[in-house]
Design a protein around this motif. Structure first.
Motif, PDB file in Angstrom:
ATOM      1  N   VAL A 184     109.966  71.618  32.558  1.00  0.00           N
ATOM      2  CA  VAL A 184     109.237  71.922  33.785  1.00  0.00           C
ATOM      3  C   VAL A 184     107.772  71.524  33.648  1.00  0.00           C
ATOM      4  O   VAL A 184     107.169  70.942  34.568  1.00  0.00           O
ATOM      5  CB  VAL A 184     109.382  73.418  34.126  1.00  0.00           C
ATOM      6  N   VAL A 185     107.177  71.821  32.496  1.00  0.00           N
ATOM      7  CA  VAL A 185     105.778  71.450  32.273  1.00  0.00           C
ATOM      8  C   VAL A 185     105.607  69.936  32.318  1.00  0.00           C
ATOM      9  O   VAL A 185     104.643  69.419  32.896  1.00  0.00           O
ATOM     10  CB  VAL A 185     105.292  72.026  30.935  1.00  0.00           C
ATOM     11  N   LYS A 186     106.575  69.237  31.736  1.00  0.00           N
ATOM     12  CA  LYS A 186     106.505  67.774  31.776  1.00  0.00           C
ATOM     13  C   LYS A 186     106.617  67.271  33.208  1.00  0.00           C
ATOM     14  O   LYS A 186     105.941  66.308  33.602  1.00  0.00           O
ATOM     15  CB  LYS A 186     107.646  67.198  30.929  1.00  0.00           C
ATOM     16  N   PHE A 187     107.465  67.893  33.977  1.00  0.00           N
ATOM     17  CA  PHE A 187     107.617  67.504  35.380  1.00  0.00           C
ATOM     18  C   PHE A 187     106.336  67.772  36.171  1.00  0.00           C
ATOM     19  O   PHE A 187     105.935  66.971  37.018  1.00  0.00           O
ATOM     20  CB  PHE A 187     108.807  68.270  35.974  1.00  0.00           C
ATOM     21  N   VAL A 209     112.061  84.397  30.298  1.00  0.00           N
ATOM     22  CA  VAL A 209     111.820  82.989  30.607  1.00  0.00           C
ATOM     23  C   VAL A 209     110.423  82.815  31.199  1.00  0.00           C
ATOM     24  O   VAL A 209     109.693  81.864  30.867  1.00  0.00           O
ATOM     25  CB  VAL A 209     112.901  82.459  31.574  1.00  0.00           C
ATOM     26  N   ARG A 210     110.045  83.747  32.060  1.00  0.00           N
ATOM     27  CA  ARG A 210     108.720  83.682  32.678  1.00  0.00           C
ATOM     28  C   ARG A 210     107.621  83.803  31.632  1.00  0.00           C
ATOM     29  O   ARG A 210     106.609  83.094  31.687  1.00  0.00           O
ATOM     30  CB  ARG A 210     108.613  84.782  33.725  1.00  0.00           C
ATOM     31  N   ASN A 211     107.795  84.703  30.662  1.00  0.00           N
ATOM     32  CA  ASN A 211     106.780  84.865  29.622  1.00  0.00           C
ATOM     33  C   ASN A 211     106.634  83.607  28.769  1.00  0.00           C
ATOM     34  O   ASN A 211     105.510  83.189  28.429  1.00  0.00           O
ATOM     35  CB  ASN A 211     107.142  86.058  28.732  1.00  0.00           C
ATOM     36  N   ASP A 212     107.768  83.014  28.417  1.00  0.00           N
ATOM     37  CA  ASP A 212     107.692  81.774  27.648  1.00  0.00           C
ATOM     38  C   ASP A 212     107.082  80.636  28.467  1.00  0.00           C
ATOM     39  O   ASP A 212     106.311  79.821  27.941  1.00  0.00           O
ATOM     40  CB  ASP A 212     109.099  81.380  27.180  1.00  0.00           C
ATOM     41  N   LEU A 213     107.399  80.614  29.760  1.00  0.00           N
ATOM     42  CA  LEU A 213     106.817  79.588  30.632  1.00  0.00           C
ATOM     43  C   LEU A 213     105.307  79.761  30.726  1.00  0.00           C
ATOM     44  O   LEU A 213     104.559  78.767  30.753  1.00  0.00           O
ATOM     45  CB  LEU A 213     107.452  79.684  32.015  1.00  0.00           C
ATOM     46  N   THR A 421     119.205  68.039  26.349  1.00  0.00           N
ATOM     47  CA  THR A 421     118.729  67.278  27.502  1.00  0.00           C
ATOM     48  C   THR A 421     118.735  68.190  28.723  1.00  0.00           C
ATOM     49  O   THR A 421     119.712  68.895  28.988  1.00  0.00           O
ATOM     50  CB  THR A 421     119.619  66.061  27.750  1.00  0.00           C
ATOM     51  N   ILE A 422     117.644  68.152  29.453  1.00  0.00           N
ATOM     52  CA  ILE A 422     117.480  68.966  30.652  1.00  0.00           C
ATOM     53  C   ILE A 422     117.537  68.040  31.856  1.00  0.00           C
ATOM     54  O   ILE A 422     116.866  67.000  31.890  1.00  0.00           O
ATOM     55  CB  ILE A 422     116.154  69.740  30.624  1.00  0.00           C
ATOM     56  N   LYS A 423     118.317  68.411  32.832  1.00  0.00           N
ATOM     57  CA  LYS A 423     118.442  67.576  34.024  1.00  0.00           C
ATOM     58  C   LYS A 423     117.678  68.192  35.194  1.00  0.00           C
ATOM     59  O   LYS A 423     117.493  69.410  35.272  1.00  0.00           O
ATOM     60  CB  LYS A 423     119.918  67.414  34.402  1.00  0.00           C
ATOM     61  N   PHE A 424     117.269  67.319  36.076  1.00  0.00           N
ATOM     62  CA  PHE A 424     116.574  67.715  37.305  1.00  0.00           C
ATOM     63  C   PHE A 424     117.402  67.269  38.494  1.00  0.00           C
ATOM     64  O   PHE A 424     117.749  66.087  38.617  1.00  0.00           O
ATOM     65  CB  PHE A 424     115.178  67.081  37.375  1.00  0.00           C
ATOM     66  N   LEU A 445     110.287  62.417  29.794  1.00  0.00           N
ATOM     67  CA  LEU A 445     110.837  62.700  31.114  1.00  0.00           C
ATOM     68  C   LEU A 445     111.198  61.374  31.768  1.00  0.00           C
ATOM     69  O   LEU A 445     110.370  60.482  31.903  1.00  0.00           O
ATOM     70  CB  LEU A 445     109.817  63.450  31.974  1.00  0.00           C
ATOM     71  N   ASP A 446     112.456  61.264  32.160  1.00  0.00           N
ATOM     72  CA  ASP A 446     112.943  60.033  32.781  1.00  0.00           C
ATOM     73  C   ASP A 446     113.442  60.366  34.176  1.00  0.00           C
ATOM     74  O   ASP A 446     114.455  61.039  34.348  1.00  0.00           O
ATOM     75  CB  ASP A 446     114.065  59.432  31.930  1.00  0.00           C
ATOM     76  N   LEU A 447     112.691  59.903  35.186  1.00  0.00           N
ATOM     77  CA  LEU A 447     113.070  60.136  36.579  1.00  0.00           C
ATOM     78  C   LEU A 447     113.688  58.873  37.149  1.00  0.00           C
ATOM     79  O   LEU A 447     113.196  57.758  36.909  1.00  0.00           O
ATOM     80  CB  LEU A 447     111.848  60.533  37.405  1.00  0.00           C
TER      81      LEU A 447
END
Length: 937
Positions: A184-187, A209-213, A421-424, A445-447
């Motif tokens: 998400v940060v990369k995005f 998750v929010r705390n780590d974010l 791998t994380i997908k968007f 990040l590959d869009l």
């Protein structure tokens, strides 16, 4: 080999419930003996020495259909069996994996019971595979260190298990929920979004998750504008996000509350081209239909959801290359689909991770066997043994070295966490479309090109970008007013040329040309200040603007004082000359007037210098409320305006206004006092009054309107400029236009006297003054007007006396005995009376009848009497020539001495009526000019 420990010492501090259950299992009389008999763990560790050995693997999953998350497990078993088959078919492994599934039912107590049954009654398990339910998995994983076992999960994504201090022997092939945060940060960085807000459901899983974010965002220097948490109704929190101008919203909530969130977003108009929502991507398909428990229709939800980005791990790699199994992800997916059809179960999104997990176990055990055999060969001359602790540590080390390409992508671990791998995906027209992916290993990040479709022409802004816009003066308006100002300055220059050219003319000379030059100079300075008032920060720098503030203030103040100071100084001279009734002669030169104007300017300079030193003018910026972009862009306009201000602005302006106000009041007083001076070349009182009136009214109106329109620079500048132009132009025109007209029509008329009406007080004052008139600075004094009135009155009286004299003369002509009765010494008195008439009315050229008569007849003595008249009666004798001559001899000297002082003769109080006029101490010689004035008028 030391036997495995069967007490709670390894984890009693963590799991009191587990210890209690373990105590029940181990110390119950009926179960303890069976568990001890069936337990082989720790007694035979020669499994690595034989090829073709069946190695048992403990599989923990909820298999009961009534259990929570059981659908995941049903789709996992085909993938596990397919992986074991592919391992066997590969021929690279000298053992066979045997899986034994234990049903945890997603219940903590039942899960622990299944785990202990596997330990007590099952075969010796080298590893544990599974763990679906977070609560059961965390309880078992916390106790693994005491059992020297390593657990590999394929479905437990809870971030709690990432704590290596608490769960050191836990691994997972599926990325953690926290693994999406770097993606998400990369995005966010890709689209240069540096300001976000979070909306989190108040549940431990999402809160973690929010705390780590939050930590990831802080590392990336991304501002968290607002953090909102909710339990049931998110509308209030969504509104707070809008109020804080949050455009990029990262949500952490399940699909049941997601429908409420987007319903609130629709009602608050938080969708479309200005907003971007980022939510979890693990929701079930068509979740908005199944979980819609709001008052919003599906159409409204779809409208609000359009364009949201969902983030989740990639179940299968998009890279179509052959992995460790010799198959591409697509080939594996086809085989998996066939297995599902044969068994009639639904697919699980975790099947790829389970498939790769079996390969991880196979590779790990293979590597562990190799290490143990090497170690055995090194100790072949000794009795080599290995215990469970050493095997567990070796397996743990080998797991951390795992690195191969599987069907889910590159498989490797970092502190037990899968680097996957994380997908968007983006929600487009009612369905999710993959738009890119993030490789955690390479941090790339590959869009997919042109796959993301934003609602606007460009990606949303991470905030309402505020563009500061200076409220400046329009160039056309500035040009128009500057042109008018230049025309005014040209007019002032023309007046200056006229004044200098005709400075020796009597009309201009009497109006003090030097003072006129100062008036023109003050007007030109006032005109020049308009150019400076129209300049702002768009033309000059901030430092230059501060200098400009001071310069234009000084120029305007000095110009005002110069113009009106010179005008009032002129008026003061007229007032000093014409209103000082006791002075005999007074000469006020222009040098003294210059000193007066210099004194006024000195007061101005003292005020301005103190102002500049104590509290100088500074550039201040006043910002106004946001305005929509007139071009419709996704920006807001914040107008700002530059001002020249200081800390005590009101005090300094009050001092300046007070001084200028007193100056104008003084000018009004002088104009009123000199209003009746009849010499136009000297008296500007009427024009001064008109100038003061216009300037005062315009300044009051201009100051009020300028204060009310301080946020509208065009209006303010227009008002200020027009007030300055109007006041300067009116003042200059009132001073010089009458002179131009007089010079053109009748140059001498302005220097001539004319009679004005006087008040009763002025008449009383003039009656007490001396009869003499003094000429000062080539000008007649106002007392001449009083003399004109007296002169007219005396002339009327002399006319009456002339008539009486004519009647008496006629009577004398009718008397035969008139000449002998006039004495010689009274002949001169009659001549004096006649000379008065000739003096006052010398233009008629006529001679007195009495004078002619006396010149024709010989004089006789008054004392000689006709003897024939001695014996007459009283009535006959009263009109006798003797009596007439006697009365005439007495009346003429009296009249002579009574009226002669009024026109410059002897004093009426002279004791000798026969005295010469020149012998009187108050007799003054009449200058020729006054003689002309008295006789002519």
């Amino acid at each position: 080999m030391a036997p495995a420990r069967r007490d709670c010492s390894g984890w009693e501090m963590f799991l009191p419930t587990g210890c209690l259950l373990l105590s029940v299992l181990l110390f119950h009389p009926a179960l303890t003996k069976v568990c001890n008999d069936r337990t082989k763990h720790g007694q035979d560790n020669s499994w690595f020495t034989r090829d073709g050995e069946n190695l048992p693997i403990m599989v923990l999953m909820p298999m009961n259909e009534s259990a929570l998350m059981s659908s995941i497990s049903q789709g996992i078993e085909p993938a596990v069996q397919l992986a074991i088959q592919h391992i066997r078919e590969s021929g690279k492994y000298s053992f066979s994996l045997i899986t034994k599934i234990y049903d945890t039912e997603c219940d903590n107590a039942k899960g622990l019971r299944a785990f202990f049954d596997a330990i007590c009654y099952g075969p010796k398990h080298l590893m544990i595979f599974g763990g679906v339910c977070p609560s059961v998995t965390s309880i078992i994983a916390e106790s693994l260190e005491g059992w020297n076992l390593v657990q590999l999960s394929f479905a437990a994504t809870t971030p709690v298990l990432a704590d290596k201090k608490k769960y050191p022997n836990f691994f997972r092939t599926v990325p953690s929920d926290n693994a999406v945060n770097p993606a998400v940060v990369k995005f966010l960085n890709y689209y240069n979004w540096s300001r976000v807000g979070t909306l989190t459901q108040d549940v431990q899983r999402f809160s973690e998750v929010r705390n780590d974010l939050t930590n990831e965002l802080e590392k990336a220097n991304i501002e968290i504008a607002d953090t909102e948490s909710f339990s049931n109704d998110p509308c209030g929190n969504v509104k707070k996000l809008k109020d804080n101008d949050v455009r990029i919203i990262i949500g952490q909530f399940d699909e049941n509350l997601a429908s409420r969130v987007f319903c609130c977003a629709y009602n608050l108009n938080m969708f479309g081209s200005k907003y971007q929502w980022i939510i979890p991507g693990w929701y079930q398909g068509n979740w908005w239909e199944q979980a819609n428990n709001t008052n919003c229709t599906t159409k409204k939800l779809l409208t609000a959801m359009e364009g949201y980005i969902s983030v989740d791990f990639e179940p299968l790699s998009a890279r179509q290359i052959k992995g460790i199994s010799g198959r591409t992800p697509k080939e594996y997916e086809r085989e998996y689909s066939r297995e599902l059809q044969q068994k009639g179960v639904e697919a699980s999104k975790f099947h790829g991770f389970a498939y790769d997990g079996i390969w991880v176990i196979a590779k790990t055990l293979t590597r562990a066997m190799e290490l143990l055999r090497i170690k055995q060969r090194q100790n072949m001359y000794h009795n080599f043994t290995v215990d469970d602790r050493e095997v567990g540590k070796m397996v743990l080390d080998v797991m951390n070295e795992t690195n191969f390409f599987g069907v889910t992508g590159q498989v490797m671990f970092r502190n037990g966490e899968r680097m996957g791998t994380i997908k968007f995906n983006q929600f487009q027209e009612g369905q999710e479309v993959k738009v890119g992916e993030y490789n955690a290993i390479a941090d790339v990040l590959d869009l997919i090109n042109n796959s993301i479709r934003f609602q606007g022409v460009e990606p949303p802004k991470d905030r309402t970008f505020v563009r500061l816009q200076r409220r400046h003066i329009n160039v056309p308006l500035y040009s128009i007013l500057s042109t008018i100002t230049i025309l005014g300055m040209l007019m002032a220059g023309a007046f200056l040329f006229f004044n200098i050219k005709n400075r020796n003319h009597r009309l201009i000379k009497m109006s003090s040309p030097y003072m006129n030059n100062l008036i023109i100079l003050g007007g030109m300075l006032s005109y020049a200040s308009i150019f400076l008032f129209g300049l702002d920060g768009g033309f000059v720098s901030d430092k230059e603007f501060e200098t400009l503030c001071t310069v234009r203030t000084w120029i305007l103040i000095v110009g005002y004082t110069t113009a009106f100071g010179a005008m009032f100084a002129k008026t003061w001279r007229v007032h000093a000359i014409f209103k000082n009734v006791k002075m005999k002669k007074k000469i006020i030169k222009d040098q003294k007037l210059l000193i007066i104007v210099g004194g006024m300017l000195l007061i101005d300079l003292c005020i301005l210098i103190c102002w500049q030193i104590v509290d100088p003018l500074r550039r201040t910026v006043e910002e106004y409320s946001l305005e929509a972009d007139p071009q419709g862009r996704d920006i807001a306009i914040r107008p700002f305006l530059e001002h020249c201000e200081n800390t005590h602005m009101t005090i300094w302006l009050g001092i300046v206004y007070a001084y200028k106000g007193l100056l104008m009041l003084f000018g009004c007083f002088l104009a009123w006092e000199t209003r009746n001076v009849s010499i136009p070349a000297l008296n500007d009182s009427k024009y001064i009054g008109m100038s003061v009136y216009n300037v005062g009214i315009m300044c009051i109106i201009g100051a009020a309107v300028s204060f009310l329109t301080r946020d509208q620079p065009n209006v303010q500048f227009c008002i200020v400029a027009l007030v300055i132009i109007f006041c300067s132009t009116i003042t200059l025109c009132l001073v010089f236009v009458p002179k131009l007209i007089t010079m053109r029509t009748n140059p001498d008329a302005a220097t001539q006297n004319r009679r004005l009406k006087f008040t009763q007080n002025q008449k009383k004052e003039d009656s007490k003054t001396s009869t003499s008139v003094t000429s000062v600075n080539q000008a007649n004094t106002s007392r001449l007007d009083g003399l004109q009135t007296d002169n007219h009155r005396l002339r009327m009286r002399i006319t009456e006396l002339d008539k009486e004299l004519e009647e008496v003369t006629m009577q004398l002509q009718d008397t035969p005995e008139k000449t002998p009765y006039i004495k010689q010494n009274h002949y001169s008195d009659a001549n004096n009376i006649l000379s008065i008439r000739n003096f006052t009315d010398g233009k008629d050229g006529e001679k007195s009848i009495l004078k002619n008569h006396l010149e024709q007849k010989p004089q006789a003595q008054w004392g000689s009497m006709d003897p024939s008249r001695i014996n007459r009666g009283p009535l006959e004798d009263i009109n006798s020539p003797e009596h007439i001559q006697r009365r005439l001899s007495l009346q003429l000297p009296i009249l002579h001495h009574a009226y002669l002082p009024s026109i410059g003769g002897v004093d009426a109080s002279c004791t000798s009526p026969n005295g010469s006029p020149g012998s009187s101490p108050r007799h003054r010689h009449m200058p020729p000019s006054y003689r002309v004035m008295v006789s002519g008028l």
